[in-house]
Design a protein around this motif. Structure first.
Motif, mmCIF file in Angstrom:
data_model
loop_
_atom_site.group_PDB
_atom_site.id
_atom_site.type_symbol
_atom_site.label_atom_id
_atom_site.label_comp_id
_atom_site.label_asym_id
_atom_site.label_seq_id
_atom_site.Cartn_x
_atom_site.Cartn_y
_atom_site.Cartn_z
ATOM 1 N N THR A 108 0.837 -1.007 0.094
ATOM 2 C CA THR A 108 -0.170 0.009 0.046
ATOM 3 C C THR A 108 0.930 1.083 0.007
ATOM 4 O O THR A 108 1.951 1.103 0.586
ATOM 5 C CB THR A 108 -0.910 -0.078 1.323
ATOM 6 N N GLU A 110 0.415 3.706 1.980
ATOM 7 C CA GLU A 110 0.672 3.952 3.409
ATOM 8 C C GLU A 110 1.732 3.404 3.918
ATOM 9 O O GLU A 110 2.758 3.815 4.755
ATOM 10 C CB GLU A 110 -0.594 3.613 4.201
ATOM 11 N N ASP A 111 2.203 2.099 3.403
ATOM 12 C CA ASP A 111 3.252 1.206 4.054
ATOM 13 C C ASP A 111 4.537 1.859 3.237
ATOM 14 O O ASP A 111 5.738 1.964 3.942
ATOM 15 C CB ASP A 111 3.002 -0.384 3.532
ATOM 16 N N ARG A 113 4.995 5.113 2.592
ATOM 17 C CA ARG A 113 5.319 6.077 3.244
ATOM 18 C C ARG A 113 5.997 5.818 4.537
ATOM 19 O O ARG A 113 6.854 6.476 4.899
ATOM 20 C CB ARG A 113 4.332 7.041 3.426
ATOM 21 N N ALA A 114 5.547 4.889 5.229
ATOM 22 C CA ALA A 114 6.239 4.369 6.513
ATOM 23 C C ALA A 114 7.505 3.797 6.104
ATOM 24 O O ALA A 114 8.599 4.345 6.913
ATOM 25 C CB ALA A 114 5.483 3.178 7.000
ATOM 26 N N ILE A 334 6.252 5.771 -4.301
ATOM 27 C CA ILE A 334 5.198 6.110 -3.689
ATOM 28 C C ILE A 334 4.198 6.666 -4.501
ATOM 29 O O ILE A 334 2.767 6.121 -4.548
ATOM 30 C CB ILE A 334 5.489 7.085 -2.476
ATOM 31 N N ASP A 338 0.226 5.197 -5.274
ATOM 32 C CA ASP A 338 -1.006 5.928 -5.375
ATOM 33 C C ASP A 338 -1.848 5.760 -6.557
ATOM 34 O O ASP A 338 -2.956 5.630 -6.566
ATOM 35 C CB ASP A 338 -0.557 7.498 -5.102
ATOM 36 N N GLU A 341 -3.364 2.124 -6.561
ATOM 37 C CA GLU A 341 -4.595 2.165 -5.646
ATOM 38 C C GLU A 341 -5.739 2.890 -6.113
ATOM 39 O O GLU A 341 -6.827 2.539 -6.035
ATOM 40 C CB GLU A 341 -4.193 3.051 -4.178
#
Length: 365
Positions: A108, A110-111, A113-114, A334, A338, A341
């Protein structure tokens, strides 16, 4: 960064499946400034193959053996199922290692970005193996656009099509659980979306059709993605394993001319056959595969640029040595997540998805 006496960065390769065996290991071993110190795989058959192919490398059965000796390494390369990219990437960073992760960066955005935040907090390099930026045909497209041979580009078509009517049993790529991030959209889609974003930047709108064509499959195997970029260029992207006749790999339309190219880059087949960068004519296509540039009445064959997957790891070596920008910026990947997704949402709803302009990655020229 600490390096061994000969100045080479010490690399631990996590995973020795298709990606690790065919792409990462031979490329790492062929690039000056990198040393393939350790290969991690728990599969006994792959362990034996790794020892035979790379007798000077250590072979261990678990990544924890690398983290426990983190001071002995400079770089971890993660070539494992997509669902493990986040935990393995975080573990490598926590052990003090710079990291290369095979595409997609994570399951994802979000992952992703982490992972980027963890690398930035530790001042460590994090990059993504987007090797198809160094396909010869893509390099040719970039050159023609940069030279203005096509004029103002308004349409970009890219296809990554195969003929595999029978699903591969037992592979994680065929599993339908969302956390696996399997299927073609995240697999081949990571390549074709990345290429489009490199040429024309982060899109403003995404539309997609994602299907399962083969009976009984759990994941998508036939994908179409349409992107509208900020400057008005429209990218139409296809990925399929049910195309017995493949369309053009690239078709680029401009106001001065068009470029069309069939056939896949030759480097993957060369690596599978045991070839290595540095071999005579490495990355060069036969003339019969060269593309055509048309300006209307004038049509000419254009020699394909030599492919150069090794350039990715040469850039990694330079980044580790001097602190230079890595060959693939993590924020580019990333942006790709995006888009993927948004494509999933569009396919689910049947609607065009507007993409927020939050991490906009400009195409690097």
């Amino acid at each position: 960064m600490s390096v061994v006496g000969n100045g080479s960065a010490r690399v631990a390769l996590i995973g020795f499946g298709l990606g690790g065996k065919v792409f990462h290991a031979p490329l790492i071993a062929s690039v000056p400034g990198l040393s393939l110190d350790t290969i991690v795989t728990s599969d006994p058959a792959r362990q034996a193959e790794a020892r035979e192919s790379y007798p000077s490398s250590r072979v261990v059965d678990r990544p924890e053996a690398v983290w426990e000796s983190g001071a002995e390494y400079d770089l971890a390369v993660v070539s494992t199922p997509n669902s493990s990219h986040l935990p393995l990437g975080l573990a490598a960073l926590q052990a003090g290692l710079s990291v290369v992760i095979d595409k997609p960066l994570a399951a994802t955005a979000e992952d992703g970005r982490a992972l980027a935040a963890a690398a930035a907090a530790r001042g460590l390099m994090l990059s993504v193996f987007q090797n198809r930026r160094w396909d010869g045909d893509f390099l040719s497209v970039r050159r023609l656009i940069d030279e203005g041979a096509l004029g103002s580009v308004h349409g970009f078509e890219s296809r990554y099509e195969r003929w595999r009517p029978e699903p591969k049993a037992g592979t994680w790529r065929e599993r339908g659980a969302p956390e696996e991030a399997g299927g073609l959209l995240f697999d081949l889609g990571s390549h074709i979306v990345d290429q489009a974003l490199q040429l024309f930047g982060r899109p403003t709108h995404v539309y997609a059709e994602v299907g399962r064509r083969r009976p009984g499959v759990e994941v998508d195997d036939d994908v179409f993605v349409a992107l509208t970029h900020r400057d008005g260029v429209r990218s139409h992207l296809w990925a399929s394993v049910v195309a017995a006749i493949q369309g053009p790999r690239f078709r680029v339309l401009g106001l001065r001319g068009a470029y069309e190219k069939y056939g896949m880059d030759v480097q993957e087949d060369a690596l599978v056959a045991g070839g290595r960068p540095g071999d005579p004519d490495w990355g060069r296509e036969p003339e019969g595969q060269w593309g055509r540039l048309s300006t209307g009445e004038d049509v000419r064959v254009v020699e394909t640029e030599p492919g150069a997957y090794q350039a990715y790891y040469a850039g990694v070596a330079e980044s580790l040595r001097s602190g230079a920008r890595p060959p693939v910026d993590v924020h580019d990947s990333i942006d790709v997540l995006d888009v993927l997704e948004a494509a999933s949402e569009s396919a689910r709803t049947g609607q065009i998805v507007e993409l927020p302009d939050q991490t906009a990655a400009e195409p690097s020229k």
